[in-house]
Motif scaffolding. Structure first.
Motif, PDB file in Angstrom:
ATOM      1  N   LYS A  27      -2.213   5.231  -5.734  1.00  0.00           N
ATOM      2  CA  LYS A  27      -0.461   4.943  -6.229  1.00  0.00           C
ATOM      3  C   LYS A  27       0.402   3.968  -5.216  1.00  0.00           C
ATOM      4  N   PRO A  28       0.227   3.141  -4.698  1.00  0.00           N
ATOM      5  CA  PRO A  28       0.853   2.314  -3.167  1.00  0.00           C
ATOM      6  C   PRO A  28       2.132   2.543  -3.105  1.00  0.00           C
ATOM      7  N   SER A  29       2.107   3.022  -1.721  1.00  0.00           N
ATOM      8  CA  SER A  29       3.544   2.503  -1.477  1.00  0.00           C
ATOM      9  C   SER A  29       3.901   1.650  -0.842  1.00  0.00           C
ATOM     10  N   ALA A  30       5.598   1.625  -1.567  1.00  0.00           N
ATOM     11  CA  ALA A  30       6.659   0.739  -0.845  1.00  0.00           C
ATOM     12  C   ALA A  30       5.838  -0.379  -0.104  1.00  0.00           C
ATOM     13  N   GLN A  31       6.064   0.282   0.872  1.00  0.00           N
ATOM     14  CA  GLN A  31       4.601  -0.651   1.625  1.00  0.00           C
ATOM     15  C   GLN A  31       3.782  -1.476   2.180  1.00  0.00           C
ATOM     16  N   ASP A  32       2.799  -0.641   0.820  1.00  0.00           N
ATOM     17  CA  ASP A  32       1.468  -0.896   0.241  1.00  0.00           C
ATOM     18  C   ASP A  32       1.414  -2.070  -0.383  1.00  0.00           C
ATOM     19  N   ILE A  33       2.482  -2.196  -1.459  1.00  0.00           N
ATOM     20  CA  ILE A  33       3.092  -3.293  -2.134  1.00  0.00           C
ATOM     21  C   ILE A  33       3.939  -4.892  -1.622  1.00  0.00           C
ATOM     22  N   GLN A  34       4.526  -4.502  -0.547  1.00  0.00           N
ATOM     23  CA  GLN A  34       5.294  -6.242   0.514  1.00  0.00           C
ATOM     24  C   GLN A  34       3.957  -6.425   1.064  1.00  0.00           C
ATOM     25  N   GLU A  35       3.095  -5.082   1.837  1.00  0.00           N
ATOM     26  CA  GLU A  35       2.199  -6.241   2.721  1.00  0.00           C
ATOM     27  C   GLU A  35       0.760  -6.549   1.662  1.00  0.00           C
ATOM     28  N   GLN A  36       0.819  -6.522   0.648  1.00  0.00           N
ATOM     29  CA  GLN A  36      -0.371  -7.155  -0.222  1.00  0.00           C
ATOM     30  C   GLN A  36      -1.249  -6.242   0.377  1.00  0.00           C
ATOM     31  N   ALA A  37      -1.750  -5.455   0.459  1.00  0.00           N
ATOM     32  CA  ALA A  37      -2.966  -4.398   0.763  1.00  0.00           C
ATOM     33  C   ALA A  37      -3.711  -3.698   0.517  1.00  0.00           C
ATOM     34  N   PHE A  38      -3.794  -4.117  -0.596  1.00  0.00           N
ATOM     35  CA  PHE A  38      -4.731  -3.784  -2.120  1.00  0.00           C
ATOM     36  C   PHE A  38      -4.607  -5.066  -2.852  1.00  0.00           C
ATOM     37  N   VAL A  39      -6.119  -4.731  -3.393  1.00  0.00           N
ATOM     38  CA  VAL A  39      -7.210  -5.839  -4.453  1.00  0.00           C
ATOM     39  C   VAL A  39      -6.198  -4.952  -5.921  1.00  0.00           C
ATOM     40  N   PHE A  72     -17.484  -3.663   0.933  1.00  0.00           N
ATOM     41  CA  PHE A  72     -17.332  -2.693   1.375  1.00  0.00           C
ATOM     42  C   PHE A  72     -15.557  -2.351   0.534  1.00  0.00           C
ATOM     43  N   VAL A  73     -15.700  -1.529  -0.103  1.00  0.00           N
ATOM     44  CA  VAL A  73     -14.417  -0.872  -0.967  1.00  0.00           C
ATOM     45  C   VAL A  73     -13.791   0.466  -0.664  1.00  0.00           C
ATOM     46  N   HIS A  74     -12.930   0.202  -0.539  1.00  0.00           N
ATOM     47  CA  HIS A  74     -12.658   1.561  -0.427  1.00  0.00           C
ATOM     48  C   HIS A  74     -11.316   2.159  -1.144  1.00  0.00           C
ATOM     49  N   ALA A  75     -11.063   3.324  -2.046  1.00  0.00           N
ATOM     50  CA  ALA A  75     -10.138   3.947  -2.676  1.00  0.00           C
ATOM     51  C   ALA A  75      -9.329   4.786  -2.648  1.00  0.00           C
ATOM     52  N   ALA A  76      -8.067   4.492  -1.915  1.00  0.00           N
ATOM     53  CA  ALA A  76      -7.554   6.104  -1.942  1.00  0.00           C
ATOM     54  C   ALA A  76      -6.408   5.922  -2.149  1.00  0.00           C
ATOM     55  N   LEU A  77      -5.267   6.730  -1.997  1.00  0.00           N
ATOM     56  CA  LEU A  77      -4.177   7.438  -2.427  1.00  0.00           C
ATOM     57  C   LEU A  77      -3.362   5.723  -2.717  1.00  0.00           C
ATOM     58  N   SER A  78      -3.228   5.875  -1.018  1.00  0.00           N
ATOM     59  CA  SER A  78      -2.277   4.561  -0.703  1.00  0.00           C
ATOM     60  C   SER A  78      -2.487   4.625   1.102  1.00  0.00           C
ATOM     61  N   GLY A  79      -1.839   3.955   1.319  1.00  0.00           N
ATOM     62  CA  GLY A  79      -2.071   3.187   2.888  1.00  0.00           C
ATOM     63  C   GLY A  79      -1.867   4.190   3.207  1.00  0.00           C
ATOM     64  N   ASN A  80      -0.824   5.452   3.310  1.00  0.00           N
ATOM     65  CA  ASN A  80      -0.658   6.304   4.292  1.00  0.00           C
ATOM     66  C   ASN A  80      -2.120   7.255   5.084  1.00  0.00           C
ATOM     67  N   VAL A  81      -2.831   7.723   3.818  1.00  0.00           N
ATOM     68  CA  VAL A  81      -4.311   8.266   4.119  1.00  0.00           C
ATOM     69  C   VAL A  81      -4.818   7.373   4.121  1.00  0.00           C
ATOM     70  N   HIS A  82      -4.794   5.989   4.420  1.00  0.00           N
ATOM     71  CA  HIS A  82      -6.307   5.524   4.392  1.00  0.00           C
ATOM     72  C   HIS A  82      -6.682   5.018   6.095  1.00  0.00           C
ATOM     73  N   ALA A  83      -8.040   5.845   5.981  1.00  0.00           N
ATOM     74  CA  ALA A  83      -8.236   5.692   7.617  1.00  0.00           C
ATOM     75  C   ALA A  83      -9.390   4.419   7.544  1.00  0.00           C
ATOM     76  N   PHE A  84      -9.477   4.059   9.276  1.00  0.00           N
ATOM     77  CA  PHE A  84      -9.757   2.916   9.190  1.00  0.00           C
ATOM     78  C   PHE A  84      -9.439   2.063   8.886  1.00  0.00           C
ATOM     79  N   LYS A  85      -8.274   1.796   8.067  1.00  0.00           N
ATOM     80  CA  LYS A  85      -7.877   0.244   7.591  1.00  0.00           C
ATOM     81  C   LYS A  85      -7.965  -1.259   8.543  1.00  0.00           C
ATOM     82  N   ASN A  86      -7.828  -0.698   9.530  1.00  0.00           N
ATOM     83  CA  ASN A  86      -7.153  -1.851  10.648  1.00  0.00           C
ATOM     84  C   ASN A  86      -8.620  -2.116  11.091  1.00  0.00           C
ATOM     85  N   HIS A  87     -10.200  -1.130  11.205  1.00  0.00           N
ATOM     86  CA  HIS A  87     -10.602  -1.642  11.865  1.00  0.00           C
ATOM     87  C   HIS A  87     -12.020  -1.972  10.133  1.00  0.00           C
ATOM     88  N   VAL A  88     -11.828  -1.465   9.504  1.00  0.00           N
ATOM     89  CA  VAL A  88     -12.543  -2.379   8.434  1.00  0.00           C
ATOM     90  C   VAL A  88     -12.102  -3.757   8.172  1.00  0.00           C
TER      91      VAL A  88
END
Ligand code: FAD
Length: 407
Positions: free
Chosen positions: A335-347, A301-317
């Motif tokens: 464009k990952p946010s500072a929080q996305d970077i801190q959480e290592q929320a993207f590959v 399941f590959v999802h591309a979004a602008l950043s974590g703020n607009v990432h729907a169904f993040k926890n679900h997936v």
């Protein structure tokens, strides 16, 4: 089949019709809406303003006219149109209105160049295409092995729950007002909603993919709010209304599920579900279906979004990927946010690329994708370059019948 002489005339006049195609289709819509203003209830009026609809029709008419002798190569395109017509509840008696105005527009734009013989040949061509579509649509309005016909026209559904999924996407859980049963659909399909705003002369019809699996007792749609990008361009009519006005308990008329983009549940190949932004909705439906059926297929399941703020169904997936050993989740933020970077929320940051796809996805997968046009073009091109056969590439396009092959 069309007679040979008329076919010669079509082929001879294709270049001149193609040259004027946009002028013809633009004039066609103006002419048709002047003669039949009630059709403004069906056609998306924003697409008229932006020129999208005339461009799409011009491309479709050209493609169909160029393949009159043998329609097999354009069958997938016709199927897509027929499914959209099922969703919009287009019926055979509407075809002559379109035909008459299209021929009138060709005649008026081409002027003296359009002799009676030429118009006659194009009338026949339109008849051939219209008949093909009407026949296809007839079967879609009936119960088939693949799918029940559902219901006729629009049926009132009540908003059972309204749930925010991200800063811009909200889900609506819809249950039938008549409390009857609702037919299953194929994961990936969509419905059409009808919006009738008090004080506005026409209704607005829009398609929304069903974002949960079949068999839940409700239909869920997940809608992105299309804000006004600047003071010259208005916000999206229907999405804004759904977000700001439609509340739990309110009624929304919808048509029965339709669409040619759906997961082949009989296959056991690996499957790659690739989405950009709100294009994830049909792919979430596919994912949820695979999980509910305890499929053993390898799922990426590959999802591309602008950043974590607009990432729907993040926890679900994330939860699914944690629990199901056969499901892997990949997140790409432009464009990952500072929080996305801190959480290592993207590959990966930036955009999806051929190199990334090659490194991370199985080549023998069936690929399903949906997202904004530039994303669709990039994914389509990458899969082609990688040598994925066309029958393994499936996509849904949220615009009107657009073209993701160009460029
Ligand atoms: P419209 O009023 O149709 O406007 C569209 C865009 O044009 C807006 O961004 C608006 O700001 C802009 N615009 C308006 N006027 C102008 C102008 N003069 N010049 C330039 N731009 C202008 N959407 C989802 O959110 N979720 C889904 O699951 C989903 N599934 C879909 C499935 C299918 C098969 C299809 C075809 C579409 C799907 N869509 C989905 C898209 C959806 O149907 C609508 O197109 C979308 O919600 C926008 O509709 P609207 O009425 O809000 O905007």
């Amino acid at each position: 089949p069309i007679d040979a002489k008329k076919l010669d005339i079509i082929n001879a006049t294709l270049p001149v019709v193609a040259e004027h195609a946009e002028a013809i289709t633009t004039h066609f819509y103006q002419r048709m809406f002047a003669n039949h203003p009630e059709l403004k209830n069906i056609f998306n009026q924003t697409h008229q303003i932006t020129g999208r609809q005339p461009r799409a029709l011009a491309a479709a008419v050209y493609a169909a006219a160029a393949h009159l002798e043998d329609m097999t190569t354009i069958l997938p395109a016709l199927e897509r149109i027929a499914q959209k017509h099922r969703s919009l509840q287009i019926k055979p008696d509407q075809y002559p209105i379109v035909g008459e105005n299209l021929l009138g527009a060709i005649q008026e734009v081409l002027g003296n160049a359009a002799t009676d013989e030429i118009i006659d040949a194009w009338a026949e061509a339109y008849g051939v295409i219209a008949d093909a579509l009407i026949r296809m649509e007839e079967t879609l309005y009936r119960d088939t092995e693949l799918q029940p016909a559902g219901w006729n026209g629009f049926r009132n559904f009540v908003v059972d729950r309204k749930v925010k999924e991200s800063d811009v996407i909200t889900s609506f859980y819809l249950k039938p007002e008549d409390q009857g049963s609702i037919p299953d659909f194929l994961p990936g399909q969509y419905i059409t909603v009808k919006l009738d705003v008090e004080g506005q002369p026409y209704t607005h019809l829009r398609q929304y993919s069903l974002s949960d699996r079949p068999g839940t007792g409700y239909y869920r749609i997940s809608v992105k709010r299309e804000d006004a990008p600047n003071s010259d361009i208005p916000a999206g009519i229907v999405s804004s209304y759904l977000h700001s006005q439609l509340e739990e308990g309110d009624v929304l008329p919808i048509t029965a599920p339709a669409g040619d983009f759906y997961l082949d549940m009989a296959a056991d190949t690996p499957v790659a579900l690739i989405s950009g932004g709100v294009g994830l909705t049909p792919l979430i439906s596919m994912l949820n279906t695979l999980v509910a059926e305890q499929s053993k297929r390898e799922v990426s399941f590959v999802h591309a979004a602008l950043s974590g703020n607009v990432h729907a169904f993040k926890n679900h997936v994330q939860e699914i990927a944690k629990q199901a050993v056969n499901v892997r989740s990949f997140v790409i933020y432009e464009k990952p946010s500072a929080q996305d970077i801190q959480e290592q929320a993207f590959v990966k940051d930036g955009f999806i690329t051929l190199e990334w796809i090659k490194e991370n996805l199985p080549k023998d997968a069936d690929f399903y994708f949906c997202g904004p046009t530039p994303f669709m073009k990039a994914v389509n091109k990458a899969l082609k370059q990688w040598g994925i056969p066309a029958e393994k590439v499936h996509y849904e396009f949220f615009g009107s019948f657009g073209d993701i092959e160009s460029e």
